[in-house]
Design an enzyme around this catalytic site. Structure first.
Site, mmCIF file in Angstrom:
data_model
loop_
_atom_site.group_PDB
_atom_site.id
_atom_site.type_symbol
_atom_site.label_atom_id
_atom_site.label_comp_id
_atom_site.label_asym_id
_atom_site.label_seq_id
_atom_site.Cartn_x
_atom_site.Cartn_y
_atom_site.Cartn_z
ATOM 1 N N ASP A 127 0.948 -1.358 0.014
ATOM 2 C CA ASP A 127 0.283 -0.146 -0.070
ATOM 3 C C ASP A 127 0.963 1.351 0.383
ATOM 4 O O ASP A 127 1.945 1.043 0.719
ATOM 5 C CB ASP A 127 -0.900 -0.310 1.122
ATOM 6 N N GLU A 191 0.499 -1.215 6.075
ATOM 7 C CA GLU A 191 1.252 -0.733 6.774
ATOM 8 C C GLU A 191 0.953 0.417 6.846
ATOM 9 O O GLU A 191 2.086 1.303 8.416
ATOM 10 C CB GLU A 191 2.527 -0.551 5.887
#
Length: 467
Positions: A127, A191
């Protein structure tokens, strides 16, 4: 971006090869380890083009995390399909097991030929943070190549590492690579919004299986060039610890009113004064031990006179060095807990005095301090009972991982960095001022190392959050 990405790929491949050759009976600095096999020094032109195009394709998938509750799940699913397509050998190799965790994270188990060797793990994340078009030279999800660089959200944080790890494994498998030591590749999907459904679930899964790791390598520090005045040569910093964090919301509640007859103090004014005091009163300078002091001592001989004398005698010049570190905003972040006002919310209409004002402050906690210590300092600095403190989330700094001659992960990284980047003479321990998925894996190993093999200069530091 072409050459840096090839270097990143080479580092991943050399690390994979080098780990397999470590002698169990000899020290890590022994000759047998230094003579370990190397990745072939040349990639074909076709391979070079393919690896660049693979990275561009990854950047073009907008795997944005807006909040823990709001992710671009369509893009995350697309990314899972994409890596299947780009790395077919990884997915069809018999000694590699792939699992989806938390729907969109990926765990690869690469089975080595020697089960007596303790496995290790490589981390990266899928991400990225949101990227509004404003402030970008090119569209943030274009993956455009221009003047030797690939632009886009994720080129530095962290699809470069993710694609390099998988690309290195793909190319090694094509070259009939079979590892001696087993290892894992963990790719988290959230994350940027705390990693609770990605890394945390992978960690719990491995712990339930009784897995203990020799070490972990994640994103973090870089090859730093020009960050320290008078230091002419670049050096690599491998982070052996990571700052903690507090997201703290300050709130003031007052009786609402009208701007035609305002009270002496308003909720906005009270809160503004409080956050101003926090900004104007830095947390204490904690320089004096730990990884930063070790790094400066290692670098001492690289400085000209008299800086070399000063850094070689920190027992005498520590107060001076401490003050000098405060002058630069980047080195300042290494010596103390930082305070950053990131959100301020109050008011709904120009003539209405709001009853509530809120501000959110992000503290990045120095490894020598704890969450509770920083909270107490913040309350003492604000010193106003009208201010309410609400901890949104918090965690303490991570323990310091070993970096001595017997630290397997650190020494392998050091030797690999100097193999791929022979111009880098110094590899030094440091502290990661950001936060990474690695904090979810402290239950699996005491050796967690954070490094991204890219040259970083002060003028390009902002590109971590822009380009």
């Amino acid at each position: 971006m072409a050459r840096p990405y090839v270097c990143l790929l080479a580092l991943a491949a050399v690390l994979l090869l080098g780990i397999a050759t470590v002698s169990r009976s000899k020290g890590l600095r022994g000759k047998e380890h230094r003579r370990g096999p190397r990745i072939p020094s040349q990639f074909s032109q076709e391979e070079r083009v393919a690896m660049k195009e693979a990275l561009k394709g990854a950047i073009q998938i907008p795997t944005v995390s807006f909040s823990p509750e709001e992710l671009n799940t369509t893009a995350l699913a697309e990314f899972g399909e994409y890596i299947h397509k780009v790395f077919p050998t990884v997915f069809k190799t018999s000694f590699i097991r792939h699992e989806a965790v938390g729907e969109y994270s990926h765990l690869f188990t690469v089975q080595g030929s020697d089960p007596s060797l303790q496995p290790y793990m490589l981390l990266a994340h899928i991400d990225v943070v949101p990227a509004p078009d404003e402030g970008w030279d090119v569209p943030p999800f274009s993956g455009l190549e221009s003047d030797g660089f690939i632009y886009g959200r994720g080129t530095l944080d962290n699809k470069n590492s993710l694609m390099a790890i998988l690309q290195a494994l793909e190319l090694l498998l094509i070259r009939n690579y079979i590892p001696r030591r087993s290892f894992f590749i963990a790719l988290g999907h959230d994350e940027e919004v705390s990693g609770v459904n990605g890394a945390q679930k992978i960690s719990a899964l491995l712990q339930a299986r009784g897995i203990q790791l020799a070490f972990i390598v994640d994103e973090g520090s870089f090859i730093l060039d020009g960050f320290i005045p008078n230091l002419q040569k670049p050096f690599a910093m491998v982070s052996v610890s990571e700052k903690g964090a507090i997201n703290l919301m300050l709130q003031v509640n007052m009786t609402p009113g009208h701007s035609s007859a305002p009270p002496k103090e308003t909720s906005i004014g009270i809160l503004a004064a409080a956050v101003s005091r926090l900004e104007q009163t830095p947390m204490p300078n904690m320089f004096g031990g730990g990884p930063l002091k070790m790094a400066l001592q290692q670098l001492a001989n690289e400085f000209p006179f008299p800086a070399n004398i000063v850094l070689s005698n920190l027992w005498l010049f520590q107060p001076l060095v401490s003050r000098l570190m405060e002058r630069n905003y980047i080195t300042n972040a290494l010596v103390r807990t930082t305070t950053a006002l990131t959100m301020f919310n109050a008011g709904v209409k120009v003539n209405v005095i709001p009853p509530v004002a809120q501000a959110t402050i992000n503290f990045r906690i120095h490894p020598a301090q704890t969450v509770q210590e920083v909270l107490k300092l913040a309350k003492d600095i604000v010193a106003d009972d009208r201010i309410q403190f609400h901890v949104l989330n918090a965690f303490d700094p991570l323990p310091v991982s070993p970096s001595d001659d017997q630290a397997l992960g650190y020494q392998l990284l050091r030797q690999t960095i100097q193999s791929v980047f022979p111009e880098v003479n110094i590899v030094a321990p440091g502290t990661c001022i950001g936060n990474t998925d690695s904090r979810h894996y402290t239950n699996l190993t005491t050796g967690i190392y954070r490094f991204n093999p890219i040259y970083l200069q002060p003028q390009s530091f902002s590109r971590l959050t822009i380009d």
